[in-house]
Design a protein around this motif. Sequence first.
Motif, PDB file in Angstrom:
ATOM      1  N   GLU A   1       0.839  -1.203   0.000  1.00  0.00           N
ATOM      2  CA  GLU A   1       0.000   0.000   0.000  1.00  0.00           C
ATOM      3  C   GLU A   1       0.878   1.259   0.000  1.00  0.00           C
ATOM      4  O   GLU A   1       0.580   2.235  -0.684  1.00  0.00           O
ATOM      5  CB  GLU A   1      -0.930  -0.038   1.232  1.00  0.00           C
ATOM      6  CG  GLU A   1      -2.042   0.962   1.236  1.00  0.00           C
ATOM      7  CD  GLU A   1      -2.919   0.979  -0.028  1.00  0.00           C
ATOM      8  OE1 GLU A   1      -2.914  -0.007  -0.798  1.00  0.00           O
ATOM      9  OE2 GLU A   1      -3.573   2.014  -0.249  1.00  0.00           O
ATOM     10  N   VAL A   2       1.964   1.229   0.780  1.00  0.00           N
ATOM     11  CA  VAL A   2       2.885   2.375   0.801  1.00  0.00           C
ATOM     12  C   VAL A   2       3.478   2.575  -0.596  1.00  0.00           C
ATOM     13  O   VAL A   2       3.561   3.700  -1.104  1.00  0.00           O
ATOM     14  CB  VAL A   2       4.015   2.167   1.840  1.00  0.00           C
ATOM     15  CG1 VAL A   2       5.063   3.264   1.723  1.00  0.00           C
ATOM     16  CG2 VAL A   2       3.455   2.126   3.256  1.00  0.00           C
ATOM     17  N   PHE A   3       3.834   1.483  -1.229  1.00  0.00           N
ATOM     18  CA  PHE A   3       4.409   1.529  -2.575  1.00  0.00           C
ATOM     19  C   PHE A   3       3.430   2.216  -3.534  1.00  0.00           C
ATOM     20  O   PHE A   3       3.781   3.145  -4.272  1.00  0.00           O
ATOM     21  CB  PHE A   3       4.698   0.094  -3.037  1.00  0.00           C
ATOM     22  CG  PHE A   3       5.549  -0.017  -4.263  1.00  0.00           C
ATOM     23  CD1 PHE A   3       5.039   0.330  -5.514  1.00  0.00           C
ATOM     24  CD2 PHE A   3       6.856  -0.480  -4.185  1.00  0.00           C
ATOM     25  CE1 PHE A   3       5.821   0.219  -6.653  1.00  0.00           C
ATOM     26  CE2 PHE A   3       7.647  -0.588  -5.328  1.00  0.00           C
ATOM     27  CZ  PHE A   3       7.116  -0.243  -6.574  1.00  0.00           C
ATOM     28  N   ARG A   4       2.169   1.765  -3.493  1.00  0.00           N
ATOM     29  CA  ARG A   4       1.146   2.298  -4.409  1.00  0.00           C
ATOM     30  C   ARG A   4       0.940   3.793  -4.174  1.00  0.00           C
ATOM     31  O   ARG A   4       0.959   4.592  -5.111  1.00  0.00           O
ATOM     32  CB  ARG A   4      -0.170   1.532  -4.166  1.00  0.00           C
ATOM     33  CG  ARG A   4      -1.228   1.718  -5.226  1.00  0.00           C
ATOM     34  CD  ARG A   4      -2.542   1.035  -4.822  1.00  0.00           C
ATOM     35  NE  ARG A   4      -3.126   1.605  -3.611  1.00  0.00           N
ATOM     36  CZ  ARG A   4      -3.812   2.743  -3.569  1.00  0.00           C
ATOM     37  NH1 ARG A   4      -4.005   3.423  -4.662  1.00  0.00           N
ATOM     38  NH2 ARG A   4      -4.298   3.198  -2.427  1.00  0.00           N
ATOM     39  N   LEU A   5       0.773   4.167  -2.895  1.00  0.00           N
ATOM     40  CA  LEU A   5       0.551   5.585  -2.576  1.00  0.00           C
ATOM     41  C   LEU A   5       1.760   6.431  -2.958  1.00  0.00           C
ATOM     42  O   LEU A   5       1.617   7.550  -3.448  1.00  0.00           O
ATOM     43  CB  LEU A   5       0.296   5.745  -1.068  1.00  0.00           C
ATOM     44  CG  LEU A   5      -1.153   5.645  -0.617  1.00  0.00           C
ATOM     45  CD1 LEU A   5      -1.228   5.668   0.899  1.00  0.00           C
ATOM     46  CD2 LEU A   5      -1.973   6.800  -1.188  1.00  0.00           C
ATOM     47  N   ALA A   6       2.953   5.883  -2.709  1.00  0.00           N
ATOM     48  CA  ALA A   6       4.182   6.628  -2.992  1.00  0.00           C
ATOM     49  C   ALA A   6       4.270   6.967  -4.477  1.00  0.00           C
ATOM     50  O   ALA A   6       4.497   8.116  -4.864  1.00  0.00           O
ATOM     51  CB  ALA A   6       5.406   5.818  -2.562  1.00  0.00           C
ATOM     52  N   VAL A   7       4.058   5.967  -5.309  1.00  0.00           N
ATOM     53  CA  VAL A   7       4.175   6.180  -6.762  1.00  0.00           C
ATOM     54  C   VAL A   7       3.106   7.178  -7.223  1.00  0.00           C
ATOM     55  O   VAL A   7       3.404   8.179  -7.885  1.00  0.00           O
ATOM     56  CB  VAL A   7       4.043   4.839  -7.524  1.00  0.00           C
ATOM     57  CG1 VAL A   7       3.939   5.073  -9.015  1.00  0.00           C
ATOM     58  CG2 VAL A   7       5.228   3.936  -7.199  1.00  0.00           C
ATOM     59  N   ASN A   8       1.848   6.912  -6.835  1.00  0.00           N
ATOM     60  CA  ASN A   8       0.754   7.772  -7.318  1.00  0.00           C
ATOM     61  C   ASN A   8       0.903   9.204  -6.845  1.00  0.00           C
ATOM     62  O   ASN A   8       0.704  10.152  -7.604  1.00  0.00           O
ATOM     63  CB  ASN A   8      -0.607   7.216  -6.870  1.00  0.00           C
ATOM     64  CG  ASN A   8      -0.918   5.920  -7.580  1.00  0.00           C
ATOM     65  OD1 ASN A   8      -0.312   5.618  -8.614  1.00  0.00           O
ATOM     66  ND2 ASN A   8      -1.830   5.133  -7.037  1.00  0.00           N
ATOM     67  N   SER A   9       1.265   9.367  -5.568  1.00  0.00           N
ATOM     68  CA  SER A   9       1.305  10.741  -5.042  1.00  0.00           C
ATOM     69  C   SER A   9       2.518  11.514  -5.554  1.00  0.00           C
ATOM     70  O   SER A   9       2.424  12.712  -5.825  1.00  0.00           O
ATOM     71  CB  SER A   9       1.246  10.743  -3.516  1.00  0.00           C
ATOM     72  OG  SER A   9       2.253   9.935  -3.006  1.00  0.00           O
ATOM     73  N   CYS A  10       3.656  10.842  -5.727  1.00  0.00           N
ATOM     74  CA  CYS A  10       4.821  11.560  -6.277  1.00  0.00           C
ATOM     75  C   CYS A  10       4.543  11.988  -7.711  1.00  0.00           C
ATOM     76  O   CYS A  10       4.883  13.104  -8.112  1.00  0.00           O
ATOM     77  CB  CYS A  10       6.079  10.690  -6.232  1.00  0.00           C
ATOM     78  SG  CYS A  10       6.805  10.602  -4.602  1.00  0.00           S
ATOM     79  N   ILE A  11       3.906  11.103  -8.475  1.00  0.00           N
ATOM     80  CA  ILE A  11       3.574  11.449  -9.860  1.00  0.00           C
ATOM     81  C   ILE A  11       2.642  12.662  -9.876  1.00  0.00           C
ATOM     82  O   ILE A  11       2.842  13.610 -10.634  1.00  0.00           O
ATOM     83  CB  ILE A  11       2.925  10.228 -10.578  1.00  0.00           C
ATOM     84  CG1 ILE A  11       4.014   9.190 -10.891  1.00  0.00           C
ATOM     85  CG2 ILE A  11       2.193  10.650 -11.837  1.00  0.00           C
ATOM     86  CD1 ILE A  11       3.503   7.903 -11.504  1.00  0.00           C
ATOM     87  N   GLU A  12       1.643  12.644  -8.981  1.00  0.00           N
ATOM     88  CA  GLU A  12       0.688  13.765  -8.952  1.00  0.00           C
ATOM     89  C   GLU A  12       1.392  15.063  -8.555  1.00  0.00           C
ATOM     90  O   GLU A  12       1.168  16.114  -9.149  1.00  0.00           O
ATOM     91  CB  GLU A  12      -0.439  13.442  -7.976  1.00  0.00           C
ATOM     92  CG  GLU A  12      -1.663  14.300  -8.211  1.00  0.00           C
ATOM     93  CD  GLU A  12      -2.701  14.111  -7.126  1.00  0.00           C
ATOM     94  OE1 GLU A  12      -2.938  12.955  -6.730  1.00  0.00           O
ATOM     95  OE2 GLU A  12      -3.254  15.135  -6.666  1.00  0.00           O
ATOM     96  N   ASP A  13       2.278  14.973  -7.556  1.00  0.00           N
ATOM     97  CA  ASP A  13       3.015  16.173  -7.116  1.00  0.00           C
ATOM     98  C   ASP A  13       3.857  16.739  -8.262  1.00  0.00           C
ATOM     99  O   ASP A  13       3.853  17.935  -8.520  1.00  0.00           O
ATOM    100  CB  ASP A  13       3.976  15.823  -5.965  1.00  0.00           C
ATOM    101  CG  ASP A  13       3.279  15.794  -4.612  1.00  0.00           C
ATOM    102  OD1 ASP A  13       2.106  16.188  -4.537  1.00  0.00           O
ATOM    103  OD2 ASP A  13       3.929  15.370  -3.634  1.00  0.00           O
ATOM    104  N   ILE A  14       4.602  15.857  -8.910  1.00  0.00           N
ATOM    105  CA  ILE A  14       5.536  16.323  -9.955  1.00  0.00           C
ATOM    106  C   ILE A  14       4.761  16.869 -11.154  1.00  0.00           C
ATOM    107  O   ILE A  14       5.062  17.955 -11.663  1.00  0.00           O
ATOM    108  CB  ILE A  14       6.521  15.202 -10.368  1.00  0.00           C
ATOM    109  CG1 ILE A  14       7.394  14.807  -9.171  1.00  0.00           C
ATOM    110  CG2 ILE A  14       7.404  15.651 -11.532  1.00  0.00           C
ATOM    111  CD1 ILE A  14       8.276  13.572  -9.381  1.00  0.00           C
ATOM    112  N   ASP A  15       3.725  16.124 -11.577  1.00  0.00           N
ATOM    113  CA  ASP A  15       2.914  16.604 -12.715  1.00  0.00           C
ATOM    114  C   ASP A  15       2.330  17.983 -12.413  1.00  0.00           C
ATOM    115  O   ASP A  15       2.379  18.881 -13.249  1.00  0.00           O
ATOM    116  CB  ASP A  15       1.763  15.619 -13.002  1.00  0.00           C
ATOM    117  CG  ASP A  15       2.230  14.389 -13.773  1.00  0.00           C
ATOM    118  OD1 ASP A  15       3.373  14.409 -14.272  1.00  0.00           O
ATOM    119  OD2 ASP A  15       1.457  13.415 -13.868  1.00  0.00           O
ATOM    120  N   THR A  16       1.782  18.150 -11.202  1.00  0.00           N
ATOM    121  CA  THR A  16       1.150  19.421 -10.826  1.00  0.00           C
ATOM    122  C   THR A  16       2.176  20.545 -10.803  1.00  0.00           C
ATOM    123  O   THR A  16       1.939  21.641 -11.322  1.00  0.00           O
ATOM    124  CB  THR A  16       0.492  19.298  -9.424  1.00  0.00           C
ATOM    125  OG1 THR A  16      -0.379  18.182  -9.444  1.00  0.00           O
ATOM    126  CG2 THR A  16      -0.265  20.548  -9.044  1.00  0.00           C
TER     127      THR A  16
END
Length: 320
Positions: free
Chosen positions: A209-224
Amino acid sequence: MKIIGTGSALPKEIVTNDMLAGFLDTSDAWITTRTGIRTRHLQSHETLRDLALSAAQAALVSSGVQAEDIDYLICSNVANSYVSPSLGSILLGPLGCCCPTFDLNGACAGLVYSLDIADSFLKTGKARKILIVAAEEPSRFCNWHERETSVLFGDGASALVVTEGESFVDFRLTGDTHTDILYYKRSMEATPYDRVEEKTTPLVMNGREVFRLAVNSCIEDIDTLLERNGKTPDDIELFLVHQANLRIIDCIREHLEQPKEKFPTNLQNYGNTSSASIGILIDEMSRAGELKDGATLVLSAFGGGFVTGAALLKWSQINY
Ligand code: COA
């Protein structure tokens, strides 16, 4: 805000995957393929105070700023042997700083959180020179009879001196409540009103779950961050991502369609040093001349909470 000094410190004891396989049901092959980690530095004779102090002193020396001229000491730390006083307070005297200080627990994103706060202090004129120290001993949270968490972490400290300047362009911080996927509970004394004494719980983690959240949230942060500053991934020279797992970094990199060279790593040598990780990477790369003057960088970190923090900046070269 700009960074004018960097420092880092690691414990002397280097522990290989094979050494862990000597007392845990694990293997070098499993750890390397699932995480990319080959060795980590673990505290044996040093204390967290020693590491934090030596990283901070190195950062001060490289900045040319005297300890007494620091206006604020911000210490990023998830936990150390003292709940109180703060690690910042413990460091002030030995450093020779006489300024306000506080500890900030932004989990592994704590350094980016500290930079964001320092940026605000500098913009409002509350401070002109700030020392940020990120010091962590996650090895002391783990259950060393279990293989799930103990193989992932390493101890270490990093420090940055920041002052007014135009280097940092933008930050994106997020927070959400996911207490159950990554936590470490301290012991609690019984009181006359609540007789339940609580024992400390070593770090508990739902890795997937940490892995999934880490990938999704970093991508969202960087894209934004890129989108709102009119940039594309191709405009970024280097992405300095929290050094937790090579596979997490690869997933982010593949989404951004960028080459490996743009995502430097040192987790192979140090494991996950929590909030110290990005600062250690910055210090090592800056000292090696690998951060070019004017290079556009993205910092991106995630951690228990769940919290994330990303920053966009133009690097100003430091002469050591
Ligand atoms: N050595 C050998 N086997 C291990 C092991 C270890 N150190 N740790 C777990 N395993 C086993 C599991 O018990 C499981 O066995 P099973 O299939 O028989 O049930 C198997 O390996 C697969 O476990 P799984 O959890 O699916 O592996 P994974 O591919 O998700 O990798 C992590 C596990 C922890 C490496 C990965 O999920 C991860 O890195 N998550 C993020 C953690 C993180 O970054 N935390 C800090 C955040 S700041």
